[in-house]
Design a protein around this motif. Structure first.
Motif, PDB file in Angstrom:
ATOM      1  N   ARG A 138      -8.312   0.550  -0.933  1.00  0.00           N
ATOM      2  CA  ARG A 138      -7.857  -0.189  -1.618  1.00  0.00           C
ATOM      3  C   ARG A 138      -9.471  -1.688  -1.740  1.00  0.00           C
ATOM      4  NH1 ARG A 138      -2.152  -1.641  -2.501  1.00  0.00           N
ATOM      5  NH2 ARG A 138      -2.221  -3.257  -1.478  1.00  0.00           N
ATOM      6  N   ARG A 190       9.024  -4.134  -6.694  1.00  0.00           N
ATOM      7  CA  ARG A 190       9.737  -5.110  -5.602  1.00  0.00           C
ATOM      8  C   ARG A 190      11.189  -5.723  -6.715  1.00  0.00           C
ATOM      9  NH1 ARG A 190       7.717  -4.650  -1.038  1.00  0.00           N
ATOM     10  NH2 ARG A 190       5.711  -4.272  -0.694  1.00  0.00           N
ATOM     11  N   TYR A 238      -2.252 -15.957   2.573  1.00  0.00           N
ATOM     12  CA  TYR A 238      -3.585 -15.127   3.344  1.00  0.00           C
ATOM     13  C   TYR A 238      -4.062 -15.936   4.369  1.00  0.00           C
ATOM     14  CZ  TYR A 238      -1.301 -10.618   2.302  1.00  0.00           C
ATOM     15  OH  TYR A 238      -0.735  -9.366   2.586  1.00  0.00           O
ATOM     16  N   GLU A 278      -6.705  -8.960   1.249  1.00  0.00           N
ATOM     17  CA  GLU A 278      -5.839  -8.463   1.594  1.00  0.00           C
ATOM     18  C   GLU A 278      -6.833  -7.086   3.384  1.00  0.00           C
ATOM     19  OE1 GLU A 278      -4.038  -5.212  -0.543  1.00  0.00           O
ATOM     20  OE2 GLU A 278      -2.075  -6.868  -0.656  1.00  0.00           O
ATOM     21  N   GLY A 303       0.746  -1.183  -0.140  1.00  0.00           N
ATOM     22  CA  GLY A 303       0.166  -0.112   0.074  1.00  0.00           C
ATOM     23  C   GLY A 303       0.490   0.971   0.058  1.00  0.00           C
ATOM     24  N   ARG A 326      -8.766  -4.624  -1.210  1.00  0.00           N
ATOM     25  CA  ARG A 326      -8.826  -5.653  -2.264  1.00  0.00           C
ATOM     26  C   ARG A 326      -8.425  -7.008  -1.525  1.00  0.00           C
ATOM     27  NH1 ARG A 326      -1.926  -6.252  -3.564  1.00  0.00           N
ATOM     28  NH2 ARG A 326      -2.159  -4.964  -5.254  1.00  0.00           N
ATOM     29  N   GLY A 344       2.136   2.743  -2.039  1.00  0.00           N
ATOM     30  CA  GLY A 344       2.099   3.367  -3.980  1.00  0.00           C
ATOM     31  C   GLY A 344       3.475   2.964  -5.222  1.00  0.00           C
ATOM     32  N   LYS A 345       3.229   1.634  -4.731  1.00  0.00           N
ATOM     33  CA  LYS A 345       4.658   2.013  -5.560  1.00  0.00           C
ATOM     34  C   LYS A 345       4.403   1.779  -6.950  1.00  0.00           C
ATOM     35  CE  LYS A 345       5.705  -2.659  -2.737  1.00  0.00           C
ATOM     36  NZ  LYS A 345       4.292  -1.903  -2.405  1.00  0.00           N
ATOM     37  N   SER A 346       3.051   0.794  -7.217  1.00  0.00           N
ATOM     38  CA  SER A 346       1.969   0.633  -8.386  1.00  0.00           C
ATOM     39  C   SER A 346       2.394   2.785  -9.061  1.00  0.00           C
ATOM     40  CB  SER A 346       1.082   0.314  -8.922  1.00  0.00           C
ATOM     41  OG  SER A 346       0.685  -0.827  -7.477  1.00  0.00           O
ATOM     42  N   GLN A 391       5.875 -18.175  -1.084  1.00  0.00           N
ATOM     43  CA  GLN A 391       7.002 -17.877  -1.282  1.00  0.00           C
ATOM     44  C   GLN A 391       7.890 -18.277  -2.309  1.00  0.00           C
ATOM     45  OE1 GLN A 391       7.568 -14.816  -0.669  1.00  0.00           O
ATOM     46  NE2 GLN A 391       5.669 -14.778   1.136  1.00  0.00           N
ATOM     47  N   HIS A 444       2.463  -8.038 -11.011  1.00  0.00           N
ATOM     48  CA  HIS A 444       3.990  -9.296 -10.113  1.00  0.00           C
ATOM     49  C   HIS A 444       1.865  -9.730  -9.142  1.00  0.00           C
ATOM     50  CE1 HIS A 444       3.766  -5.959  -7.528  1.00  0.00           C
ATOM     51  NE2 HIS A 444       4.374  -6.853  -6.605  1.00  0.00           N
TER      52      HIS A 444
END
Ligand code: DCP
Length: 227
Positions: free
Chosen positions: A166, A104, A69, A171, A30, A168, A32-34, A80, A52
């Motif tokens: 957001r 990432r 999750y 999450e 969350g 998702r 703000g990478k995107s 992973q 990804h």
């Protein structure tokens, strides 16, 4: 030993101006990478590697992210190891453009998420050891480099607010405590250098709203792109 491989890759790149500059964007879930990648996607000289999460949500019909999750102890290793694979595929992909920017890296997968799962008792030690061996081998033997890491640094509280907004579906149960542990791991890695210094790290304050962040990206463009 594992870091020397990375540093060797990093240094050898320094001598070769013909190679693509490789930038990884990091930060909490969350952070703000995107948005950052979307901003730089407008530049035709930059190849963007994102999407990804979509891969992890559909591994030939299996939603690995959701499984992880729902039951991290059972599925953390499977998830992973798939993350590690997808990150390696991204690192190894060749670009015809002068700059490659990816969301990432294999490093955050290990130093942030795998370490956190293990430390918090959510990953059996045998799973942790196998992932570690794969990670050590890959980072020492495969030929890729990372020149710069952009760390979008924000408070876990801010990350949680954005995650809620957001919405998702996988999450929904993310807690502040989980984000705090991930934040701690990122600080260990990127600020305190506890896992060694790999690439040059540029820290950007990601507390601000999207509009201000876009301005930061514009104003720091040359620094971000190593120009
Ligand atoms: N994730 C994980 N293990 C990893 C990497 C990510 O469990 N090694 C999880 C955390 C998130 C989801 O995958 O639930 C996607 O996280 P990212 O931070 O990679 O992507 P975001 O879309 O959340 O980034 P941002 O909001 O900064 O754009």
């Amino acid at each position: 030993i594992l870091r020397s491989g990375y540093i060797r890759n990093f240094q050898s790149h320094q001598h070769s101006s013909m190679e693509t500059i490789s930038i990884c964007v990091e930060g909490n879930i969350g952070a703000g990478k995107s948005e950052m990648l979307n901003f730089f996607a407008k530049d035709p000289t930059i190849e963007i590697i994102s999407e990804h999460v979509k891969k992890w949500q559909n591994v030939n019909g299996h939603n690995m992210l959701d499984l992880m999750y729902k039951d991290p102890y059972r599925w953390g290793f499977t998830f992973q190891s798939y993350v590690q694979l997808t990150m390696l595929q991204n690192h190894m992909s060749k670009s015809a453009k002068p700059v490659q920017m990816m969301e990432r890296s294999i490093y955050s997968a290990k130093y942030v998420f795998v370490e956190n799962l293990y430390k918090s008792g959510l990953m059996p030690s045998v799973d942790y050891e196998v992932l570690t061996e794969w990670f050590n081998w890959a980072t020492n033997h495969l030929d890729f480099h990372v020149d710069r890491i952009i760390y979008l640094r924000c408070h876990p509280e801010t990350a949680l607010e954005r995650i809620k907004k957001r919405n998702r579906k996988e999450e929904l149960n993310i807690t502040l405590e989980y984000l705090q542990s991930l934040h701690e791991q990122q600080e260990e890695w990127l600020i305190r250098g506890c896992y060694g210094k790999h690439a040059e790290v540029l820290v950007l304050d990601a507390e601000q709203d999207l509009e201000s962040m876009l301005e930061v990206f514009e104003n720091s463009r040359n620094k971000i792109l190593c120009l």
